[in-house]
Design a protein around this motif. Structure first.
Motif, PDB file in Angstrom:
ATOM      1  N   LEU A  17      45.758  37.131  32.348  1.00 47.04           N
ATOM      2  CA  LEU A  17      44.331  36.820  32.177  1.00 47.04           C
ATOM      3  C   LEU A  17      43.539  38.052  31.709  1.00 47.04           C
ATOM      4  N   SER A  66      40.048  28.039  42.825  1.00 48.04           N
ATOM      5  CA  SER A  66      39.387  29.037  41.962  1.00 48.04           C
ATOM      6  C   SER A  66      40.372  29.578  40.922  1.00 48.04           C
ATOM      7  N   HIS A  92      47.343  37.676  36.841  1.00 46.12           N
ATOM      8  CA  HIS A  92      46.255  38.621  36.589  1.00 46.12           C
ATOM      9  C   HIS A  92      46.455  39.374  35.279  1.00 46.12           C
ATOM     10  N   SER A 152      37.704  36.812  39.891  1.00 44.46           N
ATOM     11  CA  SER A 152      37.408  36.012  38.708  1.00 44.46           C
ATOM     12  C   SER A 152      37.467  36.898  37.486  1.00 44.46           C
ATOM     13  N   HIS A 202      43.988  33.079  44.105  1.00 35.29           N
ATOM     14  CA  HIS A 202      42.926  33.716  43.329  1.00 35.29           C
ATOM     15  C   HIS A 202      42.758  35.163  43.796  1.00 35.29           C
ATOM     16  N   GLU A 211      40.736  27.010  38.221  1.00 27.73           N
ATOM     17  CA  GLU A 211      39.568  27.025  37.329  1.00 27.73           C
ATOM     18  C   GLU A 211      39.651  28.171  36.333  1.00 27.73           C
ATOM     19  N   ASN A 212      40.029  29.351  36.844  1.00 24.27           N
ATOM     20  CA  ASN A 212      40.134  30.533  35.988  1.00 24.27           C
ATOM     21  C   ASN A 212      41.189  30.317  34.889  1.00 24.27           C
ATOM     22  N   SER A 222      39.898  27.770  32.327  1.00 29.01           N
ATOM     23  CA  SER A 222      38.888  28.263  31.384  1.00 29.01           C
ATOM     24  C   SER A 222      39.504  29.250  30.390  1.00 29.01           C
TER      25      SER A 222
END
Ligand code: MLT
Length: 199
Positions: free
Chosen positions: A113, A163, A110, A132, A129, A166-167, A170
């Motif tokens: 990101l 998820s 976290h 998002s 996850h 995916e995060n 990306s």
């Protein structure tokens, strides 16, 4: 008061940051670090949230139901403490290898990101996850991420893990995913895989 552990190790090697699981503390992952990154300088920081006496890095209402306000506040606190300790002990955050397990893996991903901090490598063991995080494709482009997943983990649903992946994708992370038939426990196979990946 902030609880942490520091061991100077070989200052030529990349520093390791250890982030424990729910109910752990700053010593929980030292043995693991000795197995996969022996001799490296180590810092470990204890989460300051207590869930009925169990240390965590942020609050949750129930298993898998996270308090996102606490997540933001505690993430800011953790980033500040990592920067303070790194200054104090002369550790290069850009070279840092983060090893997090469960709750510690979750906050490690976290902050990388969502917050203003960049690590070289993250070993996220049994992560899931949280929320998002809107990311640019640049945020993790210089970060290598190893994530492990247990196919029979009752704490990390497959959808949640997907998820998260995916995060991370990306955000441009260089990803290695280690899937195993186990549960939420650490296994020999993932420890060996993480060790190989670090080399
Ligand atoms: C835990 O038990 O720590 C969960 O797996 C993850 C979390 O709550 O962050």
């Amino acid at each position: 008061m902030m609880h942490y552990f520091f061991r100077s190790g070989n200052p030529e090697l990349a520093p390791v940051l250890l982030l424990h699981s729910t109910g752990g503390n700053e010593t929980e992952l030292i043995q693991l670090a000795d197995m996969i990154a022996s001799e490296h300088p180590i810092i470990a920081i204890r989460g300051r949230v207590s869930e009925q006496g169990y240390n965590r890095y942020f609050e949750r209402y129930a298993e898998g139901n996270f308090n996102l306000n606490s997540l933001e506040k505690e993430s800011d606190w953790l980033v500040k403490e990592i920067k303070n300790l790194s200054n104090q002990f002369n550790l290069d955050i850009f070279k840092m290898i983060v090893i997090g397990y469960s709750n510690g893996a979750n906050i490690a991903l976290h902050i990388s990101l969502a917050k203003n901090i960049k690590f070289a490598k993250i070993i996220a063991l049994h992560a899931m996850h949280l929320t998002s995080v809107p990311v640019t494709s640049e945020k993790l482009k210089d970060t290598k991420v190893f994530v492990s997943y247990g196919e029979n983990d009752p704490i990390v649903p497959k959808l949640s893990f997907n998820s998260l992946i995916e995060n991370l994708k990306s955000a441009g992370a260089n990803l290695e995913i280690h899937t195993q038939p186990g549960s939420h426990q650490l296994t020999r196979s993932e420890i060996n895989a993480a060790q190989q990946w670090l080399k």
